[in-house]
Scaffold this motif. Structure first.
Motif, PDB file in Angstrom:
ATOM      1  N   VAL A 102       0.813  -1.198   0.257  1.00 53.06           N
ATOM      2  CA  VAL A 102      -0.148  -0.141  -0.054  1.00 53.06           C
ATOM      3  C   VAL A 102       0.923   1.281   0.096  1.00 53.06           C
ATOM      4  CG1 VAL A 102      -1.674   1.292   1.532  1.00 53.06           C
ATOM      5  CG2 VAL A 102      -2.024  -0.971   1.112  1.00 53.06           C
ATOM      6  N   TRP A 103       2.095   1.065   0.748  1.00 52.48           N
ATOM      7  CA  TRP A 103       2.846   2.481   0.573  1.00 52.48           C
ATOM      8  C   TRP A 103       4.183   2.235  -0.495  1.00 52.48           C
ATOM      9  CZ3 TRP A 103       2.285   6.198   4.294  1.00 52.48           C
ATOM     10  CH2 TRP A 103       1.350   6.057   5.213  1.00 52.48           C
ATOM     11  N   GLY A 104       3.824   1.281  -1.211  1.00 54.09           N
ATOM     12  CA  GLY A 104       5.027   1.289  -2.152  1.00 54.09           C
ATOM     13  C   GLY A 104       6.103   0.794  -1.707  1.00 54.09           C
TER      14      GLY A 104
ATOM     15  N   ARG B 130      10.413   3.414   4.159  1.00 47.46           N
ATOM     16  CA  ARG B 130      10.781   4.760   3.042  1.00 47.46           C
ATOM     17  C   ARG B 130      11.616   5.646   3.515  1.00 47.46           C
ATOM     18  NH1 ARG B 130       5.381   6.038   0.482  1.00 47.46           N
ATOM     19  NH2 ARG B 130       5.471   8.027   1.608  1.00 47.46           N
ATOM     20  N   GLY B 131      12.077   5.759   4.975  1.00 48.10           N
ATOM     21  CA  GLY B 131      12.966   6.528   5.281  1.00 48.10           C
ATOM     22  C   GLY B 131      12.081   7.870   5.968  1.00 48.10           C
ATOM     23  N   ASN B 132      10.753   7.713   5.925  1.00 49.56           N
ATOM     24  CA  ASN B 132       9.908   8.799   6.703  1.00 49.56           C
ATOM     25  C   ASN B 132       9.974   8.764   8.017  1.00 49.56           C
ATOM     26  OD1 ASN B 132       7.445   7.836   4.308  1.00 49.56           O
ATOM     27  ND2 ASN B 132       8.670   9.511   3.891  1.00 49.56           N
ATOM     28  N   ALA B 133      10.055   7.894   8.599  1.00 51.50           N
ATOM     29  CA  ALA B 133      10.120   7.782  10.336  1.00 51.50           C
ATOM     30  C   ALA B 133      11.320   7.214  10.824  1.00 51.50           C
ATOM     31  CB  ALA B 133       8.714   6.985  10.585  1.00 51.50           C
ATOM     32  N   ASP B 134      11.638   7.504  11.839  1.00 53.55           N
ATOM     33  CA  ASP B 134      12.767   6.834  12.615  1.00 53.55           C
ATOM     34  C   ASP B 134      12.634   5.386  13.094  1.00 53.55           C
ATOM     35  OD1 ASP B 134      14.113   6.212  15.390  1.00 53.55           O
ATOM     36  OD2 ASP B 134      15.390   7.975  14.314  1.00 53.55           O
TER      37      ASP B 134
ATOM     38  N   GLY C 105      -5.364   2.809   3.004  1.00 49.79           N
ATOM     39  CA  GLY C 105      -4.446   2.670   4.137  1.00 49.79           C
ATOM     40  C   GLY C 105      -3.470   3.827   4.354  1.00 49.79           C
ATOM     41  N   ARG C 106      -3.900   4.828   4.481  1.00 50.14           N
ATOM     42  CA  ARG C 106      -3.394   6.247   4.826  1.00 50.14           C
ATOM     43  C   ARG C 106      -4.020   6.542   6.083  1.00 50.14           C
ATOM     44  NH1 ARG C 106      -0.257   4.692   1.428  1.00 50.14           N
ATOM     45  NH2 ARG C 106       1.014   5.927  -0.160  1.00 50.14           N
ATOM     46  N   PRO C 107      -2.943   7.266   6.932  1.00 48.29           N
ATOM     47  CA  PRO C 107      -3.668   7.947   8.301  1.00 48.29           C
ATOM     48  C   PRO C 107      -4.733   8.933   7.658  1.00 48.29           C
ATOM     49  CG  PRO C 107      -1.261   7.899   8.115  1.00 48.29           C
ATOM     50  CD  PRO C 107      -1.576   7.744   6.834  1.00 48.29           C
TER      51      PRO C 107
ATOM     52  N   GLY D 113       1.641  15.957   3.006  1.00 44.18           N
ATOM     53  CA  GLY D 113       1.362  15.538   1.622  1.00 44.18           C
ATOM     54  C   GLY D 113       0.709  14.087   1.464  1.00 44.18           C
ATOM     55  N   GLU D 114       1.242  13.315   0.871  1.00 46.40           N
ATOM     56  CA  GLU D 114       0.439  11.882   0.269  1.00 46.40           C
ATOM     57  C   GLU D 114       0.595  11.098   1.472  1.00 46.40           C
ATOM     58  OE1 GLU D 114       2.046   8.799  -0.227  1.00 46.40           O
ATOM     59  OE2 GLU D 114       4.033   9.767   0.302  1.00 46.40           O
ATOM     60  N   ARG D 115       1.437  11.300   2.522  1.00 47.68           N
ATOM     61  CA  ARG D 115       1.560  10.578   3.688  1.00 47.68           C
ATOM     62  C   ARG D 115       0.355  10.448   4.353  1.00 47.68           C
ATOM     63  NH1 ARG D 115       6.862  11.994   7.304  1.00 47.68           N
ATOM     64  NH2 ARG D 115       7.437  12.514   5.132  1.00 47.68           N
ATOM     65  N   VAL D 116      -0.501  11.440   4.506  1.00 46.68           N
ATOM     66  CA  VAL D 116      -1.621  11.506   5.264  1.00 46.68           C
ATOM     67  C   VAL D 116      -2.890  11.866   4.337  1.00 46.68           C
ATOM     68  CG1 VAL D 116      -0.358  11.932   7.449  1.00 46.68           C
ATOM     69  CG2 VAL D 116      -1.345  13.661   6.104  1.00 46.68           C
ATOM     70  N   SER D 117      -4.190  11.405   4.714  1.00 44.50           N
ATOM     71  CA  SER D 117      -5.312  11.933   4.152  1.00 44.50           C
ATOM     72  C   SER D 117      -5.820  13.059   4.801  1.00 44.50           C
ATOM     73  CB  SER D 117      -6.216  10.743   3.556  1.00 44.50           C
ATOM     74  OG  SER D 117      -5.799   9.989   2.660  1.00 44.50           O
ATOM     75  N   THR D 118      -5.667  14.195   4.346  1.00 46.00           N
ATOM     76  CA  THR D 118      -6.503  15.240   5.298  1.00 46.00           C
ATOM     77  C   THR D 118      -7.973  15.523   4.651  1.00 46.00           C
ATOM     78  OG1 THR D 118      -4.323  16.254   5.506  1.00 46.00           O
ATOM     79  CG2 THR D 118      -6.153  17.773   5.944  1.00 46.00           C
ATOM     80  N   LEU D 119      -9.026  15.433   5.315  1.00 43.62           N
ATOM     81  CA  LEU D 119     -10.318  15.813   4.890  1.00 43.62           C
ATOM     82  C   LEU D 119     -10.950  16.661   5.675  1.00 43.62           C
ATOM     83  CD1 LEU D 119     -10.502  12.101   4.556  1.00 43.62           C
ATOM     84  CD2 LEU D 119     -11.234  13.316   2.815  1.00 43.62           C
ATOM     85  N   ARG D 120     -11.913  17.461   5.223  1.00 41.08           N
ATOM     86  CA  ARG D 120     -12.743  18.407   5.653  1.00 41.08           C
ATOM     87  C   ARG D 120     -13.822  17.500   5.814  1.00 41.08           C
ATOM     88  NH1 ARG D 120     -12.230  24.669   4.833  1.00 41.08           N
ATOM     89  NH2 ARG D 120     -10.073  24.662   4.604  1.00 41.08           N
ATOM     90  N   VAL D 121     -14.498  17.799   7.026  1.00 36.36           N
ATOM     91  CA  VAL D 121     -15.627  16.587   7.346  1.00 36.36           C
ATOM     92  C   VAL D 121     -16.645  17.537   8.145  1.00 36.36           C
ATOM     93  CG1 VAL D 121     -14.407  14.530   6.994  1.00 36.36           C
ATOM     94  CG2 VAL D 121     -14.776  15.632   9.444  1.00 36.36           C
TER      95      VAL D 121
END
Length: 510
Positions: free
Chosen positions: A25-27, A315-319, A420-422, A442-450
Motif C-alpha cells: 500500500v505504501w509502495g 521509506r525513510g519517513n520515520a525513525d 491505508g493512509r492515516p 502530503g500523500e503521507r496522510v489523507s486530510t479531509l474536511r468533514v
C-alpha cells in the motif's frame, strides 16, 4: 548472488501475506518466501472475530450490504472453555460479531492483493539462517535450485509456531507447559449420527465436532490424561479413533483421514518482538491453545499494526524507534490472549473436582458487565493502545465507523481508511486554521474536511459520556492517534503527526 530488498518476510501464511499487502500500500517492495508450493487447504482457523472483521472492512476485504448504525447492536453467542456462555456484540455499522472464513480463502485474498501491489512471492523457498548487521539482514534461503542469499533492510518472521527466524535471531521467550493434548482430524465417520455436533464434555475430556454426514467431518479431541504425548509427535487415525471413543464412552469408527495433526495448550510469547532489524509476527511471536479462535485474529492484528510502521521506516519517513511501538502495543495483547486461553483450559479440565470452577465461571458470566469484558477480550474489541498515564483516554482507542459528510459525499471511516493512509479529520470550525499544518505531510496522510452526520458528532467509546471533537488523527490501523478541540491546536497536531508519521523538514511556526 546477494540482492538487497527493503523487507523480507519469512512465511507466506495469512499473516505474512497481509503484511506484504500492507507494505505494498505504501509502495514498499517485499519478498515473501514460503516453503509450501501451494496454499494449504486444511481445517485450520476459520473464525474471524469482531476486530478482525472491522479491520478487514477498513481495507476493503469485506463490505457491508447496508451502512448500519453505531447505536444498534447485533449479538451472537460464543463459547468460553467449551460452554456457550459469552455474548459478543457489535454495532451494525461495524459488520457482524463473527464471520466464518476458511483460512485458505483468506490467505488467497491477501496473496492476490500483495501481488497486485508489487510483492514478490517465492513459494517452495525456505528461510534457513541469517546474519544481522547494523544496516541490514542477510538471510540464507533454500530454494528449488539450491541455497542463495537475500539481504534486506528488515526481516520479519511470520513463519509459524516453529519459527526458524525466531530461533536464528535468538529471541528469548516465556513459556507455560501444556495441560492437555488435542488431535484434530478431517475424517469420515462411519456413523455420523453417533457423534454429537458442537462441543461435548464428558468425564474423560472434551470433543468438538463439525459433523458432515455426506463427507469428511472435523473432529477435535481434548485429552487431559497424563503423561501427555511428546510435543511435535505425529497423530494417527488409530489414536484419534481411540481417544474419541473413550471420550464418548462408546465405540466410534473413523476412516479415510484427509488431515491429522496435534496441538496442545502449550504457550509461548517472545519477550520482545524486535531485535535490531528482525521482527516477529503471528505464531512466530505467540503460541497458545486455539480456544476461542484467537490465534489467527491476533496474528492479523499484528500485521495491521506493524505494516504501516515498517513501511514508514523502510521509506525513510520515520525513525526506526517507531518500530518499538509495535512491541509495546502488540505483546501485551498476546499475553492477554495467553492468559484467557489458560483460564479456559483450567475450566475445561474434566472431573467433579473442577465442577465448582465451571459453576463459578458460568455464574459470574451472567453479569452483563463481566460478560461484555470477557467477550471484548476474545473478540479483540477490548484492545486499546492508550499509553499509561495519557491525559486523553481517547488516544489509542479504535475509531468507530463514523458516517461523515465530505466534499465527495457521505463516507464512513471504513471507506476513508481503505487506501491505508492515516486520516486527519477536520471539522469546518477548525479546517481553515489546521489544514495547512496537515497538508505538509502530503500523500503521507489523507486530510479531509468533514462534518459528522448527527449520530457521529460525538465519539462513543464505551467510556461513559460521549467525547466531543473538532479534529481527529486516525492511524492506518484504525486507532486514534490524537484528538483536538479547537483552532489553537496547531502545535499539538504537528507533534502528533511527527510522532507517528515522521518529520517533514522545517517545523511550522506555531
Amino acid at each position: 548472488m546477494t540482492r538487497r530488498i527493503p523487507v523480507l518476510i519469512a512465511g507466506g501464511g495469512p499473516v505474512g501475506m497481509l503484511l506484504a499487502a500492507e507494505l505494498g500500500v505504501w509502495g514498499v517492495d517485499a519478498v515473501v518466501v514460503e516453503p509450501h508450493p501451494h496454499i494449504q487447504d486444511t481445517p485450520r482457523a476459520g473464525t474471524l472475530h469482531a476486530r478482525s472483521v472491522q479491520s478487514l472492512l477498513r481495507r476493503g476485504y469485506l463490505r457491508l450490504r447496508e451502512r448500519g448504525s453505531l447505536d444498534r447492536e447485533q449479538e451472537t453467542s460464543f463459547h468460553f472453555g467449551g460452554e456457550p456462555i459469552l455474548r459478543i456484540a457489535t454495532p451494525t455499522a461495524e459488520g457482524p460479531p463473527l464471520h466464518g472464513q476458511p483460512q485458505a480463502a483468506l490467505e488467497q485474498a491477501f496473496e492476490t492483493r500483495a501481488r497486485e501491489l508489487g510483492a514478490e512471492i517465492r513459494r517452495g523457498h525456505r528461510f534457513t539462517g541469517l546474519r544481522q548487521g547494523p544496516d541490514g539482514v542477510t538471510a540464507t534461503i533454500e530454494g528449488p535450485e539450491g541455497p542463495y542469499e537475500l539481504t534486506a533492510a528488515y526481516l520479519v518472521g511470520c513463519d509459524g509456531a516453529r519459527s526458524d527466524v525466531r530461533r536464528a535471531a535468538g529471541f528469548a521467550c516465556t513459556t507455560h507447559e501444556a495441560t492437555f493434548a488435542a488431535i484434530v482430524g478431517l475424517v469420515r465417520l462411519r456413523d455420523p449420527y453417533a457423534v454429537p455436533p458442537g462441543w461435548t464434555r464428558t468425564s474423560e475430556g472434551w470433543l468438538l465436532a463439525n459433523v458432515n454426514p455426506l463427507g469428511h467431518s472435523r473432529i477435535i479431541t481434548h485429552d487431559f490424561r497424563l503423561p501427555l504425548p511428546e510435543r511435535g509427535s505425529t497423530a494417527t487415525l488409530e489414536q484419534l479413533q481411540s481417544t474419541l471413543s473413550r471420550i464418548l464412552g462408546r465405540p466410534a469408527v473413523l476412516d479415510d483421514p484427509a488431515y491429522l495433526d496435534r496441538f496442545s495448550d502449550f504457550t509461548r510469547v517472545a519477550d520482545r518482538y524486535r531485535t535490531g532489524r528482525v521482527l516477529l509476527a503471528g505464531d512466530a511471536a505467540h503460541v497458545h491453545a486455539p480456544l476461542g479462535g484467537q490465534g489467527l485474529n491476533t496474528g492479523l492484528q499484528d500485521a495491521y499494526n506493524l505494516g504501516w510502521k515498517l513501511a514508514l521506516v523502510a521509506r525513510g519517513n520515520a525513525d526506526a524507534r517507531l518500530l518499538d511501538t509495535y512491541d509495546a502495543e502488540r505483546r501485551p495483547v498476546a499475553e492477554a490472549v495467553v492468559a484467557n486461553t489458560r483460564v479456559q483450559a483450567a475450566v475445561m479440565r474434566p472431573g467433579p473436582e473442577n465442577d465448582h470452577l465451571r459453576e463459578f465461571t458460568a455464574r459470574v458470566f451472567r453479569h452483563a458487565g463481566v460478560n461484555r469484558e470477557a467477550a471484548d477480550v476474545i473478540s479483540g474489541q477490548g484492545v486499546s493502545y492508550t499509553p499509561a498515564g495519557a491525559a486523553d483516554r481517547t488516544v489509542g482507542r479504535f475509531l468507530p465507523n463514523l458516517a461523515l459528510r465530505t466534499p465527495e459525499g457521505v463516507r464512513t471511516v471504513a471507506e476513508l481508511l481503505t487506501p491505508g493512509r492515516p486520516l486527519v479529520l477536520l471539522r469546518s470550525e477548525v479546517a481553515d486554521a489546521l489544514e495547512p499544518v496537515a497538508a505538509r505531510w502530503g500523500e503521507r496522510v489523507s486530510t479531509l474536511r468533514v462534518d459528522p452526520e448527527p449520530d457521529s458528532a460525538e465519539l462513543r467509546l464505551g467510556m461513559g459520556a460521549p467525547v466531543p471533537w473538532n479534529v481527529l488523527v486516525c492511524r492506518p490501523d484504525g486507532y486514534i492517534a490524537w484528538r483536538g478541540a479547537g483552532t489553537a491546536e496547531k502545535q499539538g497536531l504537528q507533534e502528533a503527526l511527527e510522532e507517528w508519521f515522521g518529520a517533514v523538514g522545517d517545523r511550522v511556526e506555531v
